[in-house]
Design an enzyme around this catalytic site. Sequence first.
Site, PDB file in Angstrom:
ATOM      1  N   LYS A   9      65.194   4.657  23.546  1.00  0.00           N
ATOM      2  CA  LYS A   9      66.076   5.733  24.004  1.00  0.00           C
ATOM      3  C   LYS A   9      65.330   7.052  23.979  1.00  0.00           C
ATOM      4  O   LYS A   9      64.720   7.419  22.975  1.00  0.00           O
ATOM      5  CB  LYS A   9      67.300   5.825  23.095  1.00  0.00           C
ATOM      6  CG  LYS A   9      68.280   6.914  23.483  1.00  0.00           C
ATOM      7  CD  LYS A   9      69.479   6.894  22.543  1.00  0.00           C
ATOM      8  CE  LYS A   9      70.505   7.930  22.921  1.00  0.00           C
ATOM      9  NZ  LYS A   9      71.648   7.926  21.994  1.00  0.00           N
ATOM     10  N   SER A  25      62.574   4.845  41.586  1.00  0.00           N
ATOM     11  CA  SER A  25      62.248   4.792  40.171  1.00  0.00           C
ATOM     12  C   SER A  25      62.389   6.131  39.467  1.00  0.00           C
ATOM     13  O   SER A  25      62.778   7.131  40.057  1.00  0.00           O
ATOM     14  CB  SER A  25      60.833   4.250  39.938  1.00  0.00           C
ATOM     15  OG  SER A  25      59.878   5.193  40.354  1.00  0.00           O
ATOM     16  N   THR A  57      67.297   1.836  37.136  1.00  0.00           N
ATOM     17  CA  THR A  57      66.065   1.878  37.908  1.00  0.00           C
ATOM     18  C   THR A  57      64.932   1.323  37.046  1.00  0.00           C
ATOM     19  O   THR A  57      65.182   0.625  36.074  1.00  0.00           O
ATOM     20  CB  THR A  57      65.780   3.310  38.420  1.00  0.00           C
ATOM     21  OG1 THR A  57      64.700   3.275  39.352  1.00  0.00           O
ATOM     22  CG2 THR A  57      65.494   4.285  37.307  1.00  0.00           C
ATOM     23  N   TYR A  58      63.688   1.634  37.406  1.00  0.00           N
ATOM     24  CA  TYR A  58      62.537   1.177  36.627  1.00  0.00           C
ATOM     25  C   TYR A  58      61.596   2.351  36.399  1.00  0.00           C
ATOM     26  O   TYR A  58      61.639   3.356  37.108  1.00  0.00           O
ATOM     27  CB  TYR A  58      61.819   0.022  37.330  1.00  0.00           C
ATOM     28  CG  TYR A  58      61.256   0.395  38.676  1.00  0.00           C
ATOM     29  CD1 TYR A  58      59.938   0.816  38.809  1.00  0.00           C
ATOM     30  CD2 TYR A  58      62.043   0.344  39.820  1.00  0.00           C
ATOM     31  CE1 TYR A  58      59.429   1.183  40.049  1.00  0.00           C
ATOM     32  CE2 TYR A  58      61.540   0.692  41.057  1.00  0.00           C
ATOM     33  CZ  TYR A  58      60.228   1.112  41.165  1.00  0.00           C
ATOM     34  OH  TYR A  58      59.725   1.477  42.384  1.00  0.00           O
ATOM     35  N   GLY A  73      63.516   8.638  45.054  1.00  0.00           N
ATOM     36  CA  GLY A  73      64.265   7.832  46.009  1.00  0.00           C
ATOM     37  C   GLY A  73      65.738   8.186  45.971  1.00  0.00           C
ATOM     38  O   GLY A  73      66.116   9.332  45.718  1.00  0.00           O
ATOM     39  N   ALA A  74      66.583   7.189  46.209  1.00  0.00           N
ATOM     40  CA  ALA A  74      68.028   7.425  46.249  1.00  0.00           C
ATOM     41  C   ALA A  74      68.550   8.030  44.947  1.00  0.00           C
ATOM     42  O   ALA A  74      69.504   8.806  44.948  1.00  0.00           O
ATOM     43  CB  ALA A  74      68.754   6.113  46.552  1.00  0.00           C
ATOM     44  N   ALA A  75      67.906   7.694  43.825  1.00  0.00           N
ATOM     45  CA  ALA A  75      68.332   8.231  42.524  1.00  0.00           C
ATOM     46  C   ALA A  75      68.228   9.752  42.471  1.00  0.00           C
ATOM     47  O   ALA A  75      68.930  10.395  41.690  1.00  0.00           O
ATOM     48  CB  ALA A  75      67.506   7.613  41.413  1.00  0.00           C
TER      49      ALA A  75
END
Length: 114
Positions: A9, A25, A57-58, A73-75
Amino acid sequence: MKIEVLKSKIHRATITQANLNYIGSIEIDENLMDAANLIENEKVHIYNISNGERLVTYVIKGQRGSGIISLNGAAARKAQIGDLIIIISYASIEFEEAKKFKPSIIFPDNNQLT
């Protein structure tokens, strides 16, 4: 029996970049990755404290010592620069092992380790 537990975390990291035109990502400073026991390509959950958005995501490595936390990206549409987020990964481990397992939890200060 295996159960899922908190593995890593990063609590209250600040978004430093949002790049819509990237494949995807979250890019994280490699120092933060090491401190939180995260590896490249690991699946992570992102919880945006500032707006309530959640996504999966990664991880990709960011430049060591840069403090970068970049949603790509979309994130990138799920956060703005300056938003506070929580980055979490989980692990599937044996029930008895889980009783003793200690997750890696870090609290960055301006995306530097405290």
